[in-house]
Write a protein that holds these residues in place. Structure first.
Motif, mmCIF file in Angstrom:
data_model
loop_
_atom_site.group_PDB
_atom_site.id
_atom_site.type_symbol
_atom_site.label_atom_id
_atom_site.label_comp_id
_atom_site.label_asym_id
_atom_site.label_seq_id
_atom_site.Cartn_x
_atom_site.Cartn_y
_atom_site.Cartn_z
ATOM 1 N N TYR A 1 32.603 66.481 31.379
ATOM 2 C CA TYR A 1 32.052 67.154 30.194
ATOM 3 C C TYR A 1 31.578 68.556 30.554
ATOM 4 O O TYR A 1 31.892 69.534 29.862
ATOM 5 C CB TYR A 1 30.910 66.304 29.629
ATOM 6 C CG TYR A 1 30.020 66.999 28.624
ATOM 7 C CD1 TYR A 1 30.526 67.451 27.404
ATOM 8 C CD2 TYR A 1 28.664 67.190 28.903
ATOM 9 C CE1 TYR A 1 29.698 68.089 26.482
ATOM 10 C CE2 TYR A 1 27.838 67.812 27.988
ATOM 11 C CZ TYR A 1 28.354 68.266 26.779
ATOM 12 O OH TYR A 1 27.537 68.891 25.874
ATOM 13 N N PHE A 2 30.857 68.683 31.668
ATOM 14 C CA PHE A 2 30.410 70.006 32.121
ATOM 15 C C PHE A 2 31.599 70.922 32.413
ATOM 16 O O PHE A 2 31.532 72.135 32.193
ATOM 17 C CB PHE A 2 29.551 69.889 33.390
ATOM 18 C CG PHE A 2 28.301 69.062 33.230
ATOM 19 C CD1 PHE A 2 27.566 69.096 32.055
ATOM 20 C CD2 PHE A 2 27.846 68.269 34.268
ATOM 21 C CE1 PHE A 2 26.416 68.351 31.902
ATOM 22 C CE2 PHE A 2 26.691 67.506 34.137
ATOM 23 C CZ PHE A 2 25.975 67.544 32.945
ATOM 24 N N GLU A 3 32.688 70.339 32.900
ATOM 25 C CA GLU A 3 33.869 71.115 33.284
ATOM 26 C C GLU A 3 34.851 71.346 32.133
ATOM 27 O O GLU A 3 35.890 71.958 32.324
ATOM 28 C CB GLU A 3 34.588 70.419 34.441
ATOM 29 C CG GLU A 3 33.758 70.385 35.715
ATOM 30 C CD GLU A 3 34.392 69.593 36.851
ATOM 31 O OE1 GLU A 3 33.892 69.665 37.980
ATOM 32 O OE2 GLU A 3 35.401 68.890 36.595
ATOM 33 N N GLY A 4 34.498 70.823 30.943
ATOM 34 C CA GLY A 4 35.309 71.080 29.754
ATOM 35 C C GLY A 4 36.499 70.163 29.567
ATOM 36 O O GLY A 4 37.331 70.391 28.684
ATOM 37 N N ARG A 5 36.582 69.083 30.352
ATOM 38 C CA ARG A 5 37.714 68.155 30.207
ATOM 39 C C ARG A 5 37.402 67.009 29.252
ATOM 40 O O ARG A 5 38.309 66.380 28.720
ATOM 41 C CB ARG A 5 38.113 67.604 31.579
ATOM 42 C CG ARG A 5 38.843 68.642 32.435
ATOM 43 C CD ARG A 5 39.178 68.122 33.823
ATOM 44 N NE ARG A 5 37.994 67.963 34.645
ATOM 45 C CZ ARG A 5 37.627 66.828 35.231
ATOM 46 N NH1 ARG A 5 38.348 65.744 35.063
ATOM 47 N NH2 ARG A 5 36.538 66.773 35.976
ATOM 48 N N ALA A 6 36.135 66.715 29.053
ATOM 49 C CA ALA A 6 35.719 65.677 28.102
ATOM 50 C C ALA A 6 34.880 66.332 27.006
ATOM 51 O O ALA A 6 34.097 67.250 27.273
ATOM 52 C CB ALA A 6 34.909 64.605 28.813
ATOM 53 N N LYS A 7 35.062 65.870 25.781
ATOM 54 C CA LYS A 7 34.360 66.452 24.642
ATOM 55 C C LYS A 7 32.997 65.803 24.429
ATOM 56 O O LYS A 7 32.793 64.634 24.763
ATOM 57 C CB LYS A 7 35.209 66.293 23.379
ATOM 58 C CG LYS A 7 36.532 67.040 23.439
ATOM 59 C CD LYS A 7 37.334 66.803 22.165
ATOM 60 C CE LYS A 7 38.673 67.531 22.212
ATOM 61 N NZ LYS A 7 39.481 67.271 21.002
ATOM 62 N N ALA A 8 32.084 66.550 23.837
ATOM 63 C CA ALA A 8 30.749 66.020 23.545
ATOM 64 C C ALA A 8 30.807 64.828 22.603
ATOM 65 O O ALA A 8 29.914 63.973 22.605
ATOM 66 C CB ALA A 8 29.873 67.119 22.950
ATOM 67 N N THR A 9 31.869 64.757 21.800
ATOM 68 C CA THR A 9 32.024 63.656 20.840
ATOM 69 C C THR A 9 32.544 62.379 21.499
ATOM 70 O O THR A 9 32.648 61.343 20.839
ATOM 71 C CB THR A 9 32.994 64.073 19.726
ATOM 72 O OG1 THR A 9 34.209 64.573 20.318
ATOM 73 C CG2 THR A 9 32.397 65.145 18.839
#
Length: 347
Positions: free
Chosen positions: A148-156
């Protein structure tokens, strides 16, 4: 002693029930069947308004009237089974959101079951406020939130558990902790965030029933088989993308020496059989400790790549890479460790 176990993840309460029964206690598991895994429970809570065609009706009712049909259906089932769910010496909830409802509705269900029984405990398991807060505050070197921090997983992404940081779930957390006798951590990923909490009773490591999981001596006469089981919902959270990248390296270099098996979203009974022929199992990357799939594979005699960090080695006084292989979030490092096993199969 009579024990009521509420909720289920990966047979955690099922195995605990079997252990308690073996010690002469009475134990009952009530809950949903942990999604596609179809885990056995004694009293199943049907979730027809959360999974299947009726979930659209549920969404519409929430949007138009702020009425949650899933919560109403769950509460109705609990009330219907009240005589089977009351007067236990101990009730333990799997985590802070055992029924996958909104925070205010979870509180109603928690209070309902708690009021019917005596001593109330909760597991820190799955995701909850303490573990998610600790992780999002970047107090771990890496965690399920790293993608998530690295932008590969979404907050949703539901599996990240970010809902526990919302004001309503923080309020639920404090309500639960004010009511319980104590909280029990289930592995080091939950133990570390709770280490200094006044309600923390300590860690009881994940329970598995080794009598149900026969050990199989590895046969390494032919190719080495590597098994990678993917839960598509948790693909980035578990580090499956990193395992896939490591396997690409191995397949290119050792095509004649290895067999790679990949499966997705298998129910538990199919999954536990699917890796019977494997020598090596790739479990998860972003963990400090082992979860259920890793422990069950270890019991079967497989070499497992999973969480086995320095904190775990220190807690159990274990030498690195002797019981399990610590899977770091680095495809080249994982590939290097796989190469070591392929080149030295006697290991």
């Amino acid at each position: 002693m009579r024990v009521l176990l509420v909720g289920e993840y990966n047979r955690s309460h099922r195995y605990l029930k079997e252990g308690l029964q073996n010690l002469g206690h009475e134990a009952v598991v009530v809950g949903m069947c942990d999604g596609f895994k179809k885990v056995d429970v004694d009293i199943e809570i049907n979730q027809k308004f959360r999974i299947g065609p009726l979930q659209k009706v549920r969404s519409l009712m929430i949007r138009l009237f702020k009425i949650d049909l899933h919560f109403i259906h769950v509460k109705k089932q609990l009330l219907k089974n009240k005589t089977q769910l009351e007067n236990y010496d101990v009730i333990q909830f799997i985590n802070e959101s055992s029924f996958l409802c909104s925070a205010k509705d979870e509180q109603k269900l928690f209070d309902l079951l708690s009021d019917w029984n005596k001593k109330v405990f909760i597991l820190s398991c799955g995701t909850d406020y303490p573990s998610v807060k600790f992780s999002v505050d970047k107090k771990f070197r890496y965690s399920i939130h790293t993608p998530y921090f690295e932008g590969r997983a979404k907050a949703t992404d539901f599996s990240l558990g970010l809902k526990y940081l919302t004001p309503e779930f923080v309020k639920l957390h404090h309500h639960i902790y004010n009511k319980i006798e104590g909280v029990i951590s289930s592995d080091l990923d939950y133990y570390i965030p709770l280490q200094n909490h006044k309600k923390h009773l300590g860690m009881i490591p994940h329970v598995i029933n080794v009598d149900r999981i026969p050990y199989q001596k590895p046969n390494i006469e032919e190719k080495i088989t590597i098994f990678h089981g993917i839960n598509r919902t948790n693909y980035y959270k578990k580090g499956n993308d990193i395992f896939d990248a490591a396997l690409d390296i191995i397949e290119t270099k050792y095509k004649s020496k290895v067999v790679i098996i990949k499966v997705e979203n298998l129910p538990y009974t199919d999954y536990i059989k699917a890796f019977d022929t494997a020598h090596i199992l790739l479990d998860q990357v972003y963990a400090y400790d082992q979860g259920y799939n890793a422990l069950e594979a270890m019991a079967k005699g497989k070499v497992v790549f999973t969480g086995a960090e320095k904190e775990w080695e220190d807690y159990y006084n274990v030498t690195p890479n002797t019981i399990v292989i610590n899977a770091l979030p680095d495809a080249k490092d994982i590939a290097s460790k796989l190469e070591w096993l392929i080149e030295n199969p006697e290991k």
